[in-house]
Design a protein around this motif. Sequence first.
Motif, short mmCIF file in Angstrom:
data_model
loop_
_atom_site.label_atom_id
_atom_site.label_comp_id
_atom_site.label_asym_id
_atom_site.label_seq_id
_atom_site.Cartn_x
_atom_site.Cartn_y
_atom_site.Cartn_z
N PRO A 140 0.82 -1.21 0.00
CA PRO A 140 0.00 0.00 0.00
C PRO A 140 0.86 1.27 0.00
CG PRO A 140 0.14 -0.87 2.21
CD PRO A 140 0.85 -1.85 1.33
N VAL A 141 0.29 2.32 -0.55
CA VAL A 141 0.99 3.61 -0.56
C VAL A 141 0.88 4.22 0.84
CG1 VAL A 141 1.02 5.93 -1.49
CG2 VAL A 141 0.54 3.98 -2.99
N ILE A 142 2.05 4.49 1.45
CA ILE A 142 2.07 5.09 2.79
C ILE A 142 3.02 6.28 2.75
CG2 ILE A 142 2.50 4.71 5.23
CD1 ILE A 142 2.19 1.70 4.70
N LEU A 143 2.50 7.44 3.09
CA LEU A 143 3.31 8.66 3.12
C LEU A 143 3.37 9.22 4.53
CD1 LEU A 143 2.22 10.81 0.01
CD2 LEU A 143 4.26 9.41 0.27
N SER A 144 4.57 9.58 4.96
CA SER A 144 4.72 10.32 6.20
C SER A 144 5.22 11.72 5.87
CB SER A 144 5.70 9.62 7.15
OG SER A 144 7.03 9.74 6.68
N LEU A 145 4.74 12.69 6.60
CA LEU A 145 5.18 14.08 6.46
C LEU A 145 5.98 14.43 7.69
CD1 LEU A 145 1.82 15.67 5.23
CD2 LEU A 145 3.65 14.67 3.86
N ASP A 146 7.28 14.64 7.52
CA ASP A 146 8.17 14.93 8.64
C ASP A 146 8.53 16.41 8.63
OD1 ASP A 146 8.01 12.22 8.88
OD2 ASP A 146 10.07 11.82 8.25
N PHE A 147 8.54 17.02 9.84
CA PHE A 147 8.81 18.45 9.96
C PHE A 147 9.88 18.69 11.03
CE2 PHE A 147 4.46 17.94 8.53
CZ PHE A 147 4.35 18.83 7.48
N PRO A 148 11.16 18.46 10.73
CA PRO A 148 12.20 18.84 11.69
C PRO A 148 12.36 20.37 11.67
CG PRO A 148 12.99 17.23 10.06
CD PRO A 148 11.71 17.78 9.55
N ALA A 149 12.42 20.97 12.86
CA ALA A 149 12.54 22.42 12.95
C ALA A 149 13.54 22.79 14.04
CB ALA A 149 11.19 23.07 13.24
N THR A 150 14.29 23.84 13.79
CA THR A 150 15.22 24.38 14.78
C THR A 150 14.99 25.89 14.87
OG1 THR A 150 16.89 22.72 14.25
CG2 THR A 150 17.62 24.66 15.46
N ASN A 151 14.78 26.37 16.08
CA ASN A 151 14.52 27.79 16.32
C ASN A 151 15.48 28.31 17.36
OD1 ASN A 151 11.34 26.39 16.62
ND2 ASN A 151 12.03 27.33 14.74
N GLN A 152 16.09 29.44 17.07
CA GLN A 152 17.02 30.07 18.02
C GLN A 152 16.69 31.56 18.10
OE1 GLN A 152 21.27 28.88 18.06
NE2 GLN A 152 21.71 31.05 17.77
N ARG A 153 16.59 32.08 19.32
CA ARG A 153 16.18 33.47 19.49
C ARG A 153 16.94 34.10 20.66
NH1 ARG A 153 9.95 35.69 20.38
NH2 ARG A 153 10.45 37.91 20.20
N THR A 154 17.42 35.32 20.44
CA THR A 154 18.07 36.11 21.49
C THR A 154 17.40 37.47 21.55
OG1 THR A 154 20.17 35.01 21.08
CG2 THR A 154 20.24 37.04 22.35
N THR A 155 17.05 37.93 22.73
CA THR A 155 16.43 39.25 22.88
C THR A 155 17.18 40.06 23.93
OG1 THR A 155 14.85 38.69 24.64
CG2 THR A 155 14.19 38.23 22.37
N GLN A 156 17.10 41.37 23.78
CA GLN A 156 17.70 42.28 24.75
C GLN A 156 16.78 43.49 24.91
OE1 GLN A 156 20.70 42.21 26.77
NE2 GLN A 156 19.43 43.85 27.64
N GLU A 157 16.47 43.80 26.15
CA GLU A 157 15.64 44.98 26.44
C GLU A 157 16.29 45.80 27.54
OE1 GLU A 157 11.27 44.68 26.61
OE2 GLU A 157 11.44 45.46 28.67
N PHE A 158 16.31 47.11 27.35
CA PHE A 158 16.71 48.06 28.39
C PHE A 158 15.53 48.98 28.63
CE2 PHE A 158 20.78 47.24 26.11
CZ PHE A 158 21.48 46.62 27.15
N ARG A 159 15.21 49.23 29.89
CA ARG A 159 14.10 50.14 30.17
C ARG A 159 14.32 50.88 31.49
NH1 ARG A 159 11.37 45.10 31.22
NH2 ARG A 159 10.71 44.96 33.41
N LEU A 160 13.69 52.03 31.59
CA LEU A 160 13.65 52.84 32.80
C LEU A 160 12.20 52.97 33.23
CD1 LEU A 160 16.19 55.70 32.00
CD2 LEU A 160 16.37 54.07 33.91
N THR A 161 11.93 52.72 34.51
CA THR A 161 10.57 52.75 35.03
C THR A 161 10.52 53.64 36.26
OG1 THR A 161 10.29 50.46 34.30
CG2 THR A 161 8.63 51.35 35.81
N SER A 162 9.61 54.59 36.26
CA SER A 162 9.48 55.49 37.41
C SER A 162 8.90 54.74 38.60
CB SER A 162 8.58 56.67 37.04
OG SER A 162 7.24 56.22 36.86
N PRO A 163 9.09 55.26 39.81
CA PRO A 163 8.49 54.62 40.99
C PRO A 163 6.97 54.68 40.93
CG PRO A 163 10.22 56.17 41.62
CD PRO A 163 9.95 56.40 40.18
N ASN A 164 6.32 53.74 41.62
CA ASN A 164 4.87 53.75 41.73
C ASN A 164 4.42 54.87 42.65
OD1 ASN A 164 4.79 51.52 40.11
ND2 ASN A 164 4.16 50.08 41.69
N GLY A 165 3.22 55.37 42.39
CA GLY A 165 2.59 56.27 43.35
C GLY A 165 2.65 57.74 43.03
N GLY A 166 3.45 58.14 42.07
CA GLY A 166 3.53 59.56 41.74
C GLY A 166 2.35 60.00 40.89
#
Length: 732
Positions: free
Chosen positions: A341-367
């Motif tokens: 019989p005809v048999i098909l497999s669908l294979d999906f190898p995947a590789t994901n790499q991610r790097t993030t960088q965030e800088f932020r300034l936040t004022s104090p609460n309550g003002g």
Amino acid sequence: MGSAVAQTGQSEGDGADAPDDIVVTATKRSEALIDVPAAVTSLNADKLMAAGFTSFKDFAALVPGLQINNNLGGGVPVIRGLTQGADIGGPTTGIVVDGAPFGISSAYSNGAQDSLDLDPIDLERVEVLRGPQGTIFGANTLGGLISYTLRKPSLDGLEASARGEISDTKFGEMGGSIRASVSGGLAPGRAGLRVSGYWERQGGYIDNDLTGESNVNSSKRYGVSASLLLKPSDRLTILAAAFQQHVNIDGRDVVAYNVGLDPTPRNGQFRYNEYVVPSYKRRTSAGLLTVDYEFDWATFTSLTSYQRVKSFQVLNGTRGSLARTVSQTLPLFGGPAFPTPVILSLDFPATNQRTTQEFRLTSPNGGRFEWMVGVFHNDEKNRLLTNVNGVTPDLSPIPSLAPTLFFDLPTDLKEYSAFANGTYSLTDKLDLTLGVRVGTIKQGFRQRFGGSAAAAYNLLLTSVLQALPTPADTGRVASKESFETYLATLTYEFSPFATMYARYATGFRPGGPNLVVNGLPRSFEADETRNYEIGFKSNFPGGWGSAELIGYYLDWRNIQVTASAQGLSGYANGGRARNMGFEGSLILKPAAGLDIATTLAYADATIREARAGVAARGDRLPYTPRWSGSLSVTYTQPLAGDWEGLVNGVARFVGDRHGALAGSTSTADFLLDGYTMLDARIGVRKGNVELGLFVRNLTDRRAELSAYTRQGFPWVTIARPRTIGMSLGYSF
């Protein structure tokens, strides 16, 4: 054991009159939940674990407006109906860990099929933010966001916990789990270390009569994590965390259904009679570094993250048009012959790499004026390989047919953005919040094509379809786009116990270069959402409950859709949808030891402008029931001596949903029946020891959770049958 898992602003204490007890970081600053002018549900990780909720698939029903599409990959959350149903393209719901984004932004590399799902042993809480979050959190937050807050190491003393569970599933096999953590100070008040790990196995309950195998859908999850907390001074805090998790799903929880007027299991209850059983494996490795320094006038935060995900998915391609084209048509053009019989497999190898960088300034609460400014950089490198393989009945590859066709898609993405938002107190009771985010996204894409039938495939295209051949290698194709997102909110505080807000927010999902196929556009654009929302939140005086009611109108524009040409699927833009509805929750503590929590959501989510072949005007958005809700009742009562008893019941209702857009000509729709499921638990506790008995799916409902129809017939994910088990926990 304790009060309700989902919290909308209520006190966690027994009768404490403290509306500010529930603190969240939904706006990247610590705030009382009642003061956050947005639709936010906070979930206590300890209570999730005690209730046996170890995945967002478990707790989704407790959050208004949250559904799970788990028909491919590892599952993906859907907030307020933002999905096409087939998990194609980039994600519409963001995932962040301690404020850092995790997951894939790109439309490629299974971006919308793999969502990070952390175990509660590693968490302090989970926050679900409904509505676009593009201004504060950036791309891929069209519908909302799931925010994980990691549990921090102890700086003093020693803390440890362990929890084990064993269960048995009707029609299936045994399962179990074990979780443990230890945390302690390395230098009193200045340094602490935390290490944790978990292992969980879910027994299978689906059989394969064709191969003679039973319980083919068993799965395992396991992982480890470690975090180091340093406080060199009272102003400086450094948190370094790393984790690795593995997911091995031997077979999906799917059953093949008939199509047409008799949508019932085609091979009988809990049967998947095919040689190729859909399976999935994923390994996630990640690291996070957060540095906070408190100036007198603001807090500076540096947030760095790294993630690497390797996944391998196998789908059954034996049925449907793909199998007919490859096995019957291509041999006529010189392609390799297929055995019977005809048999098909669908294979999906995947590789994901991610790097993030965030800088932020936040004022104090309550003002009178609270503000935050920041910059963000994202760097992704992804690769997705699609193999169409011919295999034997024992799933051994046939050398001349493995691969028959392949598509190799390496991609890269870089984002540079800046954001700012501020809240100004116009009066003692009225606040105005404005926010903006601007940036640029650059993407690169390359397509490689080959396989034993590649020449025959191209001959079919050129000689019969009069189309251009698919190139063996396109070379790198690049794209660039700019974006802006906005936020405006008015908040009125009636009292320390009640607030009301009106909110306007936008979100977006990046476009990018397209598959190089004749008949598809060379690139596709970003889609966006605009959300108009009014909400009311209240904590009842005396600490005996809370309430929340939110109405919204969500406009989804320039929707990214799948488009087909030459037998291949790519991307295009077209159409517009809207979702209007309300979400409510009510939590009551009417008596000592009694907690009642209920949610209710209504959504009218439909296509308003359609693209031919993709949808029709009036189509309901997939995986969006008109009505859904939950009810949880917990009663705790002192017993003899130092013993304490607990009884808990949870009911979850989800209305009928569509598995795809009804007007689509490439993806068949399947209407999933609505369902109500019940869970129950009883337990006793003495000091640091806790023992519980539980039953999940008490009434043994055959709930239809999702449907995948892209391979010729529906694969319907069926809820786990009645499962009975016991848990034992210890902590000090």
